[in-house]
Design a protein around this motif. Structure first.
Motif, PDB file in Angstrom:
ATOM      1  N   GLN A 358       0.820  -1.158   0.081  1.00 29.79           N
ATOM      2  CA  GLN A 358      -0.131   0.056   0.050  1.00 29.79           C
ATOM      3  C   GLN A 358       1.017   1.417  -0.070  1.00 29.79           C
ATOM      4  OE1 GLN A 358      -3.662  -0.853  -0.184  1.00 29.79           O
ATOM      5  NE2 GLN A 358      -2.420  -2.643  -0.387  1.00 29.79           N
ATOM      6  N   LYS A 359       0.104   2.354  -0.069  1.00 34.09           N
ATOM      7  CA  LYS A 359       1.190   3.744  -0.160  1.00 34.09           C
ATOM      8  C   LYS A 359       1.701   3.925   1.171  1.00 34.09           C
ATOM      9  CE  LYS A 359      -2.169   6.192  -3.626  1.00 34.09           C
ATOM     10  NZ  LYS A 359      -2.993   7.169  -3.702  1.00 34.09           N
ATOM     11  N   ASP A 360       1.394   3.339   1.883  1.00 31.05           N
ATOM     12  CA  ASP A 360       2.035   3.711   3.360  1.00 31.05           C
ATOM     13  C   ASP A 360       3.205   2.735   3.690  1.00 31.05           C
ATOM     14  OD1 ASP A 360       0.643   1.774   3.938  1.00 31.05           O
ATOM     15  OD2 ASP A 360      -0.508   2.230   5.816  1.00 31.05           O
ATOM     16  N   GLY A 361       3.201   2.020   2.681  1.00 31.25           N
ATOM     17  CA  GLY A 361       4.452   0.771   2.926  1.00 31.25           C
ATOM     18  C   GLY A 361       3.911  -0.382   3.460  1.00 31.25           C
ATOM     19  N   SER A 362       2.734  -0.657   3.967  1.00 32.77           N
ATOM     20  CA  SER A 362       2.229  -1.618   4.549  1.00 32.77           C
ATOM     21  C   SER A 362       1.712  -2.775   3.534  1.00 32.77           C
ATOM     22  CB  SER A 362       0.877  -1.282   5.461  1.00 32.77           C
ATOM     23  OG  SER A 362      -0.183  -0.731   4.612  1.00 32.77           O
ATOM     24  N   LEU A 363       1.350  -4.025   3.827  1.00 38.12           N
ATOM     25  CA  LEU A 363       1.074  -5.110   3.149  1.00 38.12           C
ATOM     26  C   LEU A 363      -0.576  -5.092   3.473  1.00 38.12           C
ATOM     27  CD1 LEU A 363       3.847  -7.424   3.176  1.00 38.12           C
ATOM     28  CD2 LEU A 363       3.587  -5.953   1.271  1.00 38.12           C
ATOM     29  N   LYS A 364      -1.235  -5.742   2.464  1.00 36.32           N
ATOM     30  CA  LYS A 364      -2.750  -5.772   2.519  1.00 36.32           C
ATOM     31  C   LYS A 364      -2.890  -7.148   1.749  1.00 36.32           C
ATOM     32  CE  LYS A 364      -7.435  -4.174   2.021  1.00 36.32           C
ATOM     33  NZ  LYS A 364      -8.123  -2.951   1.562  1.00 36.32           N
ATOM     34  N   ILE A 365      -3.594  -8.295   2.268  1.00 39.92           N
ATOM     35  CA  ILE A 365      -4.046  -9.274   1.638  1.00 39.92           C
ATOM     36  C   ILE A 365      -5.242  -9.316   0.545  1.00 39.92           C
ATOM     37  CG2 ILE A 365      -4.639 -11.732   1.804  1.00 39.92           C
ATOM     38  CD1 ILE A 365      -3.285 -11.959   4.406  1.00 39.92           C
ATOM     39  N   ASN A 366      -4.873  -9.534  -0.607  1.00 34.08           N
ATOM     40  CA  ASN A 366      -5.924  -9.635  -1.571  1.00 34.08           C
ATOM     41  C   ASN A 366      -6.432 -11.201  -1.495  1.00 34.08           C
ATOM     42  OD1 ASN A 366      -7.244 -10.344  -3.923  1.00 34.08           O
ATOM     43  ND2 ASN A 366      -6.632  -8.457  -5.133  1.00 34.08           N
ATOM     44  N   GLN A 367      -7.505 -11.487  -0.882  1.00 33.89           N
ATOM     45  CA  GLN A 367      -7.855 -13.062  -0.618  1.00 33.89           C
ATOM     46  C   GLN A 367      -8.040 -13.636  -1.797  1.00 33.89           C
ATOM     47  OE1 GLN A 367      -7.702 -14.239   2.485  1.00 33.89           O
ATOM     48  NE2 GLN A 367      -7.940 -16.103   1.198  1.00 33.89           N
ATOM     49  N   THR A 368      -8.636 -13.035  -2.871  1.00 33.43           N
ATOM     50  CA  THR A 368      -9.203 -13.768  -4.142  1.00 33.43           C
ATOM     51  C   THR A 368      -7.570 -14.273  -4.711  1.00 33.43           C
ATOM     52  OG1 THR A 368     -10.734 -12.421  -4.640  1.00 33.43           O
ATOM     53  CG2 THR A 368     -10.054 -13.338  -6.543  1.00 33.43           C
ATOM     54  N   LYS A 369      -6.550 -13.338  -4.941  1.00 34.38           N
ATOM     55  CA  LYS A 369      -5.376 -13.682  -5.405  1.00 34.38           C
ATOM     56  C   LYS A 369      -4.766 -14.944  -4.623  1.00 34.38           C
ATOM     57  CE  LYS A 369      -2.628 -10.759  -7.333  1.00 34.38           C
ATOM     58  NZ  LYS A 369      -1.799  -9.550  -7.489  1.00 34.38           N
ATOM     59  N   LEU A 370      -4.680 -14.698  -3.098  1.00 31.74           N
ATOM     60  CA  LEU A 370      -4.120 -15.575  -2.461  1.00 31.74           C
ATOM     61  C   LEU A 370      -4.877 -16.873  -2.406  1.00 31.74           C
ATOM     62  CD1 LEU A 370      -1.898 -16.135  -0.132  1.00 31.74           C
ATOM     63  CD2 LEU A 370      -3.565 -15.371   1.664  1.00 31.74           C
ATOM     64  N   SER A 371      -6.213 -16.909  -2.347  1.00 35.81           N
ATOM     65  CA  SER A 371      -6.660 -18.314  -2.421  1.00 35.81           C
ATOM     66  C   SER A 371      -6.413 -18.748  -3.775  1.00 35.81           C
ATOM     67  CB  SER A 371      -8.553 -18.104  -2.290  1.00 35.81           C
ATOM     68  OG  SER A 371      -8.528 -17.396  -1.125  1.00 35.81           O
ATOM     69  N   SER A 372      -6.224 -18.124  -4.809  1.00 34.26           N
ATOM     70  CA  SER A 372      -5.786 -18.817  -6.151  1.00 34.26           C
ATOM     71  C   SER A 372      -4.378 -19.380  -6.082  1.00 34.26           C
ATOM     72  CB  SER A 372      -5.809 -17.878  -7.235  1.00 34.26           C
ATOM     73  OG  SER A 372      -5.414 -18.231  -8.318  1.00 34.26           O
ATOM     74  N   ALA A 373      -3.578 -18.632  -5.510  1.00 35.09           N
ATOM     75  CA  ALA A 373      -2.194 -19.165  -5.260  1.00 35.09           C
ATOM     76  C   ALA A 373      -2.047 -20.266  -4.423  1.00 35.09           C
ATOM     77  CB  ALA A 373      -1.232 -17.767  -4.762  1.00 35.09           C
ATOM     78  N   MET A 374      -2.962 -20.449  -3.664  1.00 41.22           N
ATOM     79  CA  MET A 374      -2.858 -21.605  -2.261  1.00 41.22           C
ATOM     80  C   MET A 374      -3.308 -23.051  -3.013  1.00 41.22           C
ATOM     81  SD  MET A 374      -4.077 -19.800   1.034  1.00 41.22           S
ATOM     82  CE  MET A 374      -4.061 -21.142   2.039  1.00 41.22           C
ATOM     83  N   GLN A 375      -4.052 -22.745  -4.168  1.00 41.16           N
ATOM     84  CA  GLN A 375      -4.396 -23.975  -4.878  1.00 41.16           C
ATOM     85  C   GLN A 375      -3.133 -24.808  -5.644  1.00 41.16           C
ATOM     86  OE1 GLN A 375      -7.390 -25.089  -4.593  1.00 41.16           O
ATOM     87  NE2 GLN A 375      -7.515 -23.294  -3.178  1.00 41.16           N
ATOM     88  N   ASP A 376      -2.047 -24.107  -5.741  1.00 34.93           N
ATOM     89  CA  ASP A 376      -0.663 -24.439  -6.155  1.00 34.93           C
ATOM     90  C   ASP A 376       0.219 -24.319  -5.020  1.00 34.93           C
ATOM     91  OD1 ASP A 376       1.490 -25.361  -7.388  1.00 34.93           O
ATOM     92  OD2 ASP A 376       1.499 -24.020  -9.061  1.00 34.93           O
ATOM     93  N   LEU A 377       0.062 -25.107  -4.043  1.00 31.83           N
ATOM     94  CA  LEU A 377       0.808 -24.566  -2.853  1.00 31.83           C
ATOM     95  C   LEU A 377       2.243 -24.840  -2.757  1.00 31.83           C
ATOM     96  CD1 LEU A 377      -0.114 -24.124   0.080  1.00 31.83           C
ATOM     97  CD2 LEU A 377       0.010 -26.351   0.884  1.00 31.83           C
ATOM     98  N   ASP A 378       2.694 -25.813  -3.800  1.00 33.22           N
ATOM     99  CA  ASP A 378       3.994 -26.137  -3.769  1.00 33.22           C
ATOM    100  C   ASP A 378       4.863 -24.772  -4.284  1.00 33.22           C
ATOM    101  OD1 ASP A 378       4.103 -28.537  -2.622  1.00 33.22           O
ATOM    102  OD2 ASP A 378       4.006 -29.551  -4.421  1.00 33.22           O
ATOM    103  N   ASN A 379       4.212 -24.261  -5.568  1.00 34.60           N
ATOM    104  CA  ASN A 379       4.617 -23.052  -6.074  1.00 34.60           C
ATOM    105  C   ASN A 379       4.637 -21.793  -4.927  1.00 34.60           C
ATOM    106  OD1 ASN A 379       5.902 -21.898  -8.381  1.00 34.60           O
ATOM    107  ND2 ASN A 379       3.659 -20.904  -8.903  1.00 34.60           N
ATOM    108  N   LEU A 380       3.677 -21.650  -4.188  1.00 41.15           N
ATOM    109  CA  LEU A 380       3.656 -20.377  -3.340  1.00 41.15           C
ATOM    110  C   LEU A 380       4.435 -20.912  -2.079  1.00 41.15           C
ATOM    111  CD1 LEU A 380       2.061 -18.147  -2.028  1.00 41.15           C
ATOM    112  CD2 LEU A 380       0.445 -19.689  -0.867  1.00 41.15           C
ATOM    113  N   LYS A 381       4.739 -22.089  -1.818  1.00 39.10           N
ATOM    114  CA  LYS A 381       5.687 -22.291  -0.822  1.00 39.10           C
ATOM    115  C   LYS A 381       7.240 -21.957  -1.202  1.00 39.10           C
ATOM    116  CE  LYS A 381       7.855 -26.417   1.548  1.00 39.10           C
ATOM    117  NZ  LYS A 381       7.619 -27.834   1.673  1.00 39.10           N
ATOM    118  N   ASN A 382       7.473 -22.197  -2.613  1.00 41.95           N
ATOM    119  CA  ASN A 382       8.789 -21.831  -3.233  1.00 41.95           C
ATOM    120  C   ASN A 382       8.823 -20.431  -2.951  1.00 41.95           C
ATOM    121  OD1 ASN A 382       9.473 -24.381  -3.597  1.00 41.95           O
ATOM    122  ND2 ASN A 382       8.625 -24.312  -5.875  1.00 41.95           N
ATOM    123  N   LEU A 383       7.885 -19.284  -3.282  1.00 41.21           N
ATOM    124  CA  LEU A 383       8.158 -17.946  -2.997  1.00 41.21           C
ATOM    125  C   LEU A 383       8.732 -17.569  -1.782  1.00 41.21           C
ATOM    126  CD1 LEU A 383       7.368 -15.304  -4.268  1.00 41.21           C
ATOM    127  CD2 LEU A 383       5.042 -15.128  -3.445  1.00 41.21           C
TER     128      LEU A 383
END
Length: 479
Positions: A358-383
Motif C-alpha cells: 500500500q501507499k504507506d508501505g504496509s501489506l494488504k492481503i488480496n484474498q482472491t489472489k491468495l486463495s488462487s495461489a494456495m491452489q498450487d501450494l508447492d509453487n506458493l511455498k517456493n516463493l
C-alpha cells in the motif's frame, strides 16, 4: 552565644539573590533534561522496534521452512464410526476403511452375594494373562500373579486387594442395591490380553472361593445361576479390531490405531455398514494463518518506523526519530525488501500471491489472489522457502528471516542503535551531575561571600551608630 542570619547585617535579601544566581548556573540543565527525555523516548522506541523485528523474524522463519507449509488436517465421512487425528509428520492421503469388529477387553462376572456381607471365601486367586480360543486357554509370557483372600473379606475388599496387586486385571463391584457381584476386566483390550483365574481354596473355605475363579470360557450367566457351571461367566471375550484399509486387512489390539500411515491415527468407534472415507490434506487454514501472521508482523514494525520518522507539516511536530539515518534506513530497507523479487517460483513478487503493498508501505492481503495461489501450494511455498544464498533473490521467508536476525544480533543495526542511545543517556546523566555539582560549589561560595559581606556591613553599621551618637554628644556640649 551569637545568633546570626545572612542578610541581617546588610539588609539584603541574600537568600533570593543566591537562589537566582544558582538558577543561572543551572540553566544548562534545562537543555540537558529536555535532551534526556527525548533520548529516553528514543530508547523505549527502539525497544519496541527490536521486539517487533524479532516477531517479524519468527513469522518469516516459520514460512522459510517446511513446518509452516506442511500442516495437515484430517476428515472422516463418518466420524462417529472412524475418527482421525493428524500429527506433524503426516502427508496427504486418502483412505477407505471398513470396520468389521471392534477391539474389546475380556470381562467376567460372579454370582451375587448380599451387599456388604463377607462371602466367606478364603484361599488364593491366581491371575494369568493369555488368549482364549473357544474353550481353550493359552497362557501368555507373563507369570501368573496370586492374591490371597480372607474369609472376612467383603466383595469390595477382594476387589481392592486385586487392584493393588498389579495383576493386569481391573476388579470392580456391581450392585443392584441388594446383591453385589465381583467383576474382572482386562486392563487393556485385545485377544491376547484375556485371562484365566484359578481358585485355590484353603481348608477354611466354605466352597465360596470357587465362585471367583474363571477357567471355563463357555460358562454363561444362566449356567452359573443354575449351578451347572462353577465360577465366573464370560461377559465379554477379549477381541482384536478387524478392519480393511484401502482393501488391506488389518488387526489391532486397540481401537486407537497409531501411524496407520505416518502421522495418521484412527479412532475406531463403530462397526461400519458402509465404507468410511478418511482424507488427509494440506491445512490451508493453518497456512493462511501463518501468512497472515507474517503480514501482521511486518505491518506492525512498518507502522512503528513510519510514525517514528514522520513530520507533520500542519502541526510542525516531528516524530522522535525524524531524520535519524539508522531508523529511516531500516524502514527503507524493509520496504524495498517487500517489493523485491524471488527466483525459484512462477510467483516472483509478494503481490503475485496477493500480498499487495500500500501507499504507506504496509501489506494488504488480496484474498482472491491468495486463495488462487494456495491452489498450487508447492509453487506458493517456493516463493517463501527457496534459498539461493542471495539476499536479493531468495524466498521471502528466507530473506526476511535473515534480515531480521542480522538486525537484532549482538552487533546488529538495531542492537547497536540501542547501545548508542543508552550511552548518550549515560553521558547526559553525567553532564547533569557536573552541572549540579558546579551549582552546589557556586552556591557555597556565594553563601560564604555574602556571609562575610554581612559581617562587614554589620561592623560598619555599628561604627556608623557610634559616630552618630558621638556627634550628637559633641553638638550638645557646644551649645
Amino acid at each position: 552565644m551569637t545568633i546570626s542570619s545572612t542578610g541581617i547585617g546588610s539588609g539584603l535579601d541574600v537568600k533570593s539573590i543566591v537562589s537566582q544566581l544558582v538558577a543561572i548556573e543551572k540553566q544548562p540543565l534545562v537543555q540537558l533534561q529536555t535532551k534526556a527525555s527525548k533520548l529516553q523516548t528514543q530508547l523505549s522506541l527502539y525497544g519496541t522496534i527490536k521486539s517487533q523485528m524479532s516477531a517479524l523474524g519468527d513469522a518469516a522463519a516459520l514460512l522459510s521452512g517446511s513446518s509452516g507449509w506442511n500442516t495437515q488436517t484430517g476428515s472422516s465421512s463418518n466420524a462417529a464410526a472412524v475418527g482421525v487425528n493428524v500429527g506433524s509428520t503426516a502427508s496427504s492421503a486418502a483412505l477407505t476403511i471398513n470396520v468389521t469388529q471392534l477391539a474389546a477387553a475380556q470381562s467376567t462376572a460372579s454370582l451375587g452375594v448380599a451387599k456388604g456381607v463377607a462371602p466367606g471365601a478364603s484361599g488364593t486367586l491366581s491371575f494369568q494373562l493369555g488368549t482364549w480360543t473357544g474353550g481353550s486357554f493359552a497362557a501368555g509370557a507373563s507369570a501368573a500373579v496370586s492374591v490371597t483372600v480372607s474369609a472376612t473379606d467383603t466383595v469390595s475388599a477382594i476387589a481392592s486387594k486385586i487392584n493393588a496387586a498389579n495383576t493386569g486385571i481391573k476388579a470392580s463391584v456391581l450392585s443392584d442395591g441388594v446383591n453385589e457381584r465381583l467383576t474382572f476386566q482386562s486392563s487393556t483390550s485385545g485377544a491376547a490380553m484375556g485371562f484365566s483365574v484359578t481358585a485355590t481354596p484353603d481348608s477354611g473355605d466354605n466352597g465360596t472361593l470357587a465362585n471367583y475363579g474363571f477357567t471355563d470360557a463357555t460358562a454363561t450367566n444362566a449356567t452359573q445361576s443354575s449351578g451347572t457351571s462353577t465360577g465366573m461367566f464370560m461377559g465379554q471375550s477379549g477381541l482384536d479390531a478387524n478392519l480393511t484399509v484401502n482393501g488391506v486387512a488389518m488387526t489391532s489390539a486397540s481401537n486407537t490405531m497409531n501411524n496407520v500411515t505416518p502421522g495418521v491415527s484412527l479412532q475406531l468407534s463403530q462397526v461400519t455398514t458402509a465404507p468410511v472415507t478418511v482424507i488427509v490434506a494440506n491445512d490451508l487454514a493453518a497456512t493462511q494463518k501463518n501468512i497472515q501472521s507474517f503480514v501482521d508482523a511486518y505491518n506492525a514494525i512498518n507502522a512503528t518506523l513510519a510514525e517514528a520518522t514522520k513530520y507533520d507539516a500542519s502541526t510542525k511536530i516531528a516524530g522522535p526519530m525524524q531524520g535519524d539515518a539508522t531508523t529511516v534506513g531500516l524502514m527503507t530497507a524493509l520496504r524495498t525488501m517487500m517489493g523485491s523479487t524471488s527466483v525459484g517460483s512462477s510467483l516472483t513478487h509478494l503481490s503475485d500471491a496477493g500480498l499487495e503493498r500500500q501507499k504507506d508501505g504496509s501489506l494488504k492481503i488480496n484474498q482472491t489472489k491468495l486463495s488462487s495461489a494456495m491452489q498450487d501450494l508447492d509453487n506458493l511455498k517456493n516463493l517463501f522457502t527457496v534459498n539461493n544464498s542471495d539476499a536479493t533473490t531468495s524466498g521471502f521467508g528466507v530473506k526476511v528471516r535473515d534480515f531480521a536476525h542480522d538486525m537484532v544480533t549482538f552487533d546488529g543495526r538495531v542492537t547497536n542503535k540501542t547501545a548508542a542511545l543508552q550511552k548518550s543517556i549515560n553521558n547526559n546523566s553525567s553532564d547533569q551531575d557536573r552541572v549540579n555539582k558546579r551549582a552546589s560549589v557556586v552556591e557555597a561560595q556565594l553563601n560564604k561571600q555574602y556571609a562575610a559581606l554581612d559581617l562587614r556591613m554589620a561592623d560598619l553599621s555599628s561604627l556608623n551608630s557610634f559616630v552618630t551618637a558621638q556627634l550628637a554628644v559633641w553638638n550638645k556640649s557646644t551649645t
